[in-house]
Design an enzyme around this catalytic site. Structure first.
Site, PDB file in Angstrom:
ATOM      1  N   LYS A  11       0.394 -11.795  -9.957  1.00 59.87           N
ATOM      2  CA  LYS A  11       0.838 -12.398  -8.692  1.00 59.87           C
ATOM      3  C   LYS A  11       0.129 -13.732  -8.418  1.00 59.87           C
ATOM      4  O   LYS A  11      -0.886 -14.054  -9.052  1.00 59.87           O
ATOM      5  CB  LYS A  11       0.593 -11.396  -7.560  1.00 59.87           C
ATOM      6  CG  LYS A  11       1.460 -10.131  -7.649  1.00 59.87           C
ATOM      7  CD  LYS A  11       1.226  -9.210  -6.450  1.00 59.87           C
ATOM      8  CE  LYS A  11       2.102  -7.974  -6.506  1.00 59.87           C
ATOM      9  NZ  LYS A  11       1.921  -7.095  -5.313  1.00 59.87           N
ATOM     10  N   TYR A  51      12.019  -7.534  -4.351  1.00 56.28           N
ATOM     11  CA  TYR A  51      11.353  -6.566  -3.462  1.00 56.28           C
ATOM     12  C   TYR A  51      12.322  -6.028  -2.392  1.00 56.28           C
ATOM     13  O   TYR A  51      11.874  -5.628  -1.308  1.00 56.28           O
ATOM     14  CB  TYR A  51      10.132  -7.205  -2.806  1.00 56.28           C
ATOM     15  CG  TYR A  51       8.854  -7.124  -3.628  1.00 56.28           C
ATOM     16  CD1 TYR A  51       8.332  -5.900  -4.044  1.00 56.28           C
ATOM     17  CD2 TYR A  51       8.138  -8.271  -3.955  1.00 56.28           C
ATOM     18  CE1 TYR A  51       7.151  -5.818  -4.780  1.00 56.28           C
ATOM     19  CE2 TYR A  51       6.945  -8.201  -4.688  1.00 56.28           C
ATOM     20  CZ  TYR A  51       6.469  -6.954  -5.096  1.00 56.28           C
ATOM     21  OH  TYR A  51       5.294  -6.877  -5.814  1.00 56.28           O
ATOM     22  N   PHE A  59       5.893  -6.087   6.439  1.00 54.42           N
ATOM     23  CA  PHE A  59       5.213  -7.080   5.601  1.00 54.42           C
ATOM     24  C   PHE A  59       6.161  -7.836   4.685  1.00 54.42           C
ATOM     25  O   PHE A  59       5.721  -8.652   3.875  1.00 54.42           O
ATOM     26  CB  PHE A  59       4.096  -6.416   4.780  1.00 54.42           C
ATOM     27  CG  PHE A  59       4.539  -5.274   3.893  1.00 54.42           C
ATOM     28  CD1 PHE A  59       5.159  -5.509   2.674  1.00 54.42           C
ATOM     29  CD2 PHE A  59       4.326  -3.952   4.278  1.00 54.42           C
ATOM     30  CE1 PHE A  59       5.563  -4.468   1.851  1.00 54.42           C
ATOM     31  CE2 PHE A  59       4.733  -2.894   3.458  1.00 54.42           C
ATOM     32  CZ  PHE A  59       5.354  -3.155   2.242  1.00 54.42           C
ATOM     33  N   ARG A  87      -0.097   1.509 -13.994  1.00 52.56           N
ATOM     34  CA  ARG A  87      -0.488   1.686 -12.593  1.00 52.56           C
ATOM     35  C   ARG A  87      -1.929   2.185 -12.481  1.00 52.56           C
ATOM     36  O   ARG A  87      -2.636   1.863 -11.519  1.00 52.56           O
ATOM     37  CB  ARG A  87       0.519   2.587 -11.869  1.00 52.56           C
ATOM     38  CG  ARG A  87       1.875   1.873 -11.708  1.00 52.56           C
ATOM     39  CD  ARG A  87       2.874   2.674 -10.920  1.00 52.56           C
ATOM     40  NE  ARG A  87       2.528   2.832  -9.526  1.00 52.56           N
ATOM     41  CZ  ARG A  87       2.850   1.980  -8.548  1.00 52.56           C
ATOM     42  NH1 ARG A  87       3.521   0.867  -8.822  1.00 52.56           N
ATOM     43  NH2 ARG A  87       2.514   2.233  -7.299  1.00 52.56           N
ATOM     44  N   ASN A 114      -2.693  -8.743  -3.902  1.00 48.26           N
ATOM     45  CA  ASN A 114      -3.391  -7.740  -4.713  1.00 48.26           C
ATOM     46  C   ASN A 114      -3.174  -7.906  -6.226  1.00 48.26           C
ATOM     47  O   ASN A 114      -3.214  -6.946  -6.980  1.00 48.26           O
ATOM     48  CB  ASN A 114      -3.048  -6.331  -4.230  1.00 48.26           C
ATOM     49  CG  ASN A 114      -1.571  -6.047  -4.292  1.00 48.26           C
ATOM     50  OD1 ASN A 114      -0.787  -6.875  -4.741  1.00 48.26           O
ATOM     51  ND2 ASN A 114      -1.178  -4.863  -3.860  1.00 48.26           N
ATOM     52  N   HIS A 117       1.692  -6.567  -9.887  1.00 44.39           N
ATOM     53  CA  HIS A 117       2.767  -5.606  -9.597  1.00 44.39           C
ATOM     54  C   HIS A 117       3.015  -4.792 -10.852  1.00 44.39           C
ATOM     55  O   HIS A 117       2.952  -5.338 -11.957  1.00 44.39           O
ATOM     56  CB  HIS A 117       4.069  -6.323  -9.218  1.00 44.39           C
ATOM     57  CG  HIS A 117       5.279  -5.434  -9.366  1.00 44.39           C
ATOM     58  ND1 HIS A 117       5.680  -4.579  -8.368  1.00 44.39           N
ATOM     59  CD2 HIS A 117       6.120  -5.213 -10.412  1.00 44.39           C
ATOM     60  CE1 HIS A 117       6.732  -3.872  -8.808  1.00 44.39           C
ATOM     61  NE2 HIS A 117       7.020  -4.248 -10.041  1.00 44.39           N
ATOM     62  N   GLU A 128      13.957  -3.745 -13.136  1.00 47.51           N
ATOM     63  CA  GLU A 128      13.043  -4.886 -12.974  1.00 47.51           C
ATOM     64  C   GLU A 128      12.924  -5.697 -14.264  1.00 47.51           C
ATOM     65  O   GLU A 128      12.860  -6.928 -14.220  1.00 47.51           O
ATOM     66  CB  GLU A 128      11.673  -4.381 -12.512  1.00 47.51           C
ATOM     67  CG  GLU A 128      11.724  -3.820 -11.091  1.00 47.51           C
ATOM     68  CD  GLU A 128      10.397  -3.245 -10.616  1.00 47.51           C
ATOM     69  OE1 GLU A 128       9.399  -3.298 -11.379  1.00 47.51           O
ATOM     70  OE2 GLU A 128      10.347  -2.748  -9.472  1.00 47.51           O
TER      71      GLU A 128
HETATM   72  P1  RTP Z   1       3.737  -3.329  -6.330  1.00 48.26           P
HETATM   73  O1  RTP Z   1       5.116  -2.800  -5.985  1.00 48.26           O
HETATM   74  O2  RTP Z   1       3.565  -4.800  -6.020  1.00 48.26           O
HETATM   75  O3  RTP Z   1       3.350  -2.974  -7.742  1.00 48.26           O
HETATM   76  O4  RTP Z   1       2.643  -2.595  -5.448  1.00 48.26           O
HETATM   77  P2  RTP Z   1       2.556  -1.059  -5.052  1.00 48.26           P
HETATM   78  O5  RTP Z   1       3.643  -0.287  -5.720  1.00 48.26           O
HETATM   79  O6  RTP Z   1       1.144  -0.645  -5.278  1.00 48.26           O
HETATM   80  O7  RTP Z   1       2.791  -1.146  -3.492  1.00 48.26           O
HETATM   81  P3  RTP Z   1       4.171  -1.130  -2.659  1.00 48.26           P
HETATM   82  O8  RTP Z   1       4.032  -0.083  -1.619  1.00 48.26           O
HETATM   83  O9  RTP Z   1       5.352  -1.068  -3.575  1.00 48.26           O
HETATM   84  O10 RTP Z   1       4.123  -2.538  -1.923  1.00 48.26           O
HETATM   85  C1  RTP Z   1       4.576  -3.698  -2.569  1.00 48.26           C
HETATM   86  C2  RTP Z   1       3.648  -4.840  -2.278  1.00 48.26           C
HETATM   87  O11 RTP Z   1       3.775  -5.229  -0.918  1.00 48.26           O
HETATM   88  C3  RTP Z   1       2.537  -5.739  -0.451  1.00 48.26           C
HETATM   89  N1  RTP Z   1       2.088  -4.964   0.694  1.00 48.26           N
HETATM   90  N2  RTP Z   1       1.563  -5.515   1.750  1.00 48.26           N
HETATM   91  N3  RTP Z   1       0.406  -5.981   4.294  1.00 48.26           N
HETATM   92  C4  RTP Z   1       0.648  -4.733   3.898  1.00 48.26           C
HETATM   93  O12 RTP Z   1       0.379  -3.757   4.581  1.00 48.26           O
HETATM   94  C5  RTP Z   1       1.264  -4.528   2.592  1.00 48.26           C
HETATM   95  N4  RTP Z   1       1.599  -3.354   2.064  1.00 48.26           N
HETATM   96  C6  RTP Z   1       2.131  -3.637   0.850  1.00 48.26           C
HETATM   97  C7  RTP Z   1       1.544  -5.630  -1.596  1.00 48.26           C
HETATM   98  O13 RTP Z   1       1.539  -6.881  -2.309  1.00 48.26           O
HETATM   99  C8  RTP Z   1       2.147  -4.530  -2.433  1.00 48.26           C
HETATM  100  O14 RTP Z   1       1.690  -4.578  -3.747  1.00 48.26           O
HETATM  101 MG    MG Z   2       5.692  -0.866  -5.639  1.00 48.13          MG
END
Ligand code: RTP
Ligand code: MG
Length: 140
Positions: A11, A51, A59, A87, A114, A117, A128
């Site tokens: 990212k 997304y 968010f 992951r 973070n 992804h 994807e």
């Molecule tokens: P990713 O999809 O990016 O691999 O991350 P993830 O599965 O660990 O988390 P996900 O719940 O799918 O959330 C996607 C991305 O959204 C951003 N986020 N921001 N500000 C917030 O509370 C918040 N929560 C999620 C993060 O960049 C997250 O990786």
């Molecule tokens: Mg995710």
């Protein structure tokens, strides 16, 4: 154990800090092979399509602006159990909760910014990967 492919994105917070090589080393050390990789600069709309599952979340606007703020490195990782393994190497979404030694524990700046992804299931991985790469670009 099945050989899988998963879509990974390094990212903007990480590309900006020149961390691509250090992050790729974590993947390779875990036995994941980078079978496709390119650096691109997403538009906010392209980030929004990627997304789309989060479009009703509070968010979403912040996330898509962030993903379009700087170049990203999109890549396909291959290996045994690659989706779960990736992951595991990434660590929890919130770096404060990520296990020591994971990418997010070492490099992530916040829950939003973070560093990486990774696809979360075989179905999402297929969609994807196809969003960013043609079959000819996947060199296993
Ligand atoms: P990713 O999809 O990016 O691999 O991350 P993830 O599965 O660990 O988390 P996900 O719940 O799918 O959330 C996607 C991305 O959204 C951003 N986020 N921001 N500000 C917030 O509370 C918040 N929560 C999620 C993060 O960049 C997250 O990786
Ligand atoms: Mg995710």
């Amino acid at each position: 154990m099945a050989i899988e492919r998963t879509l990974s994105i390094i990212k903007p917070d990480a590309t900006k800090r020149n961390l691509t090589g250090k992050i790729n080393a974590k993947f390779e050390d875990a036995g994941l092979r980078i079978v496709a990789q390119k650096r691109i600069h997403l538009t906010k709309d392209q980030a929004g399509v990627f997304y789309a599952v989060h479009k009703e979340r509070p968010f979403f606007d912040e996330l898509t602006s962030f993903m379009a703020s700087e170049p990203v490195v999109v890549q396909v990782l291959e290996g045994e159990n690659a989706i779960a393994k990736n992951r595991e190497v990434m660590g929890a979404t919130n770096p404060a909760e990520a296990a020591a030694g994971t990418i997010r524990a070492e490099f992530a700046e916040s829950v939003g910014e973070n560093s990486v992804h990774g696809s979360d299931a075989p179905e999402t991985a297929a969609v994807e990967i196809a969003y960013f790469f043609s079959g000819l670009e996947l060199v296993g």
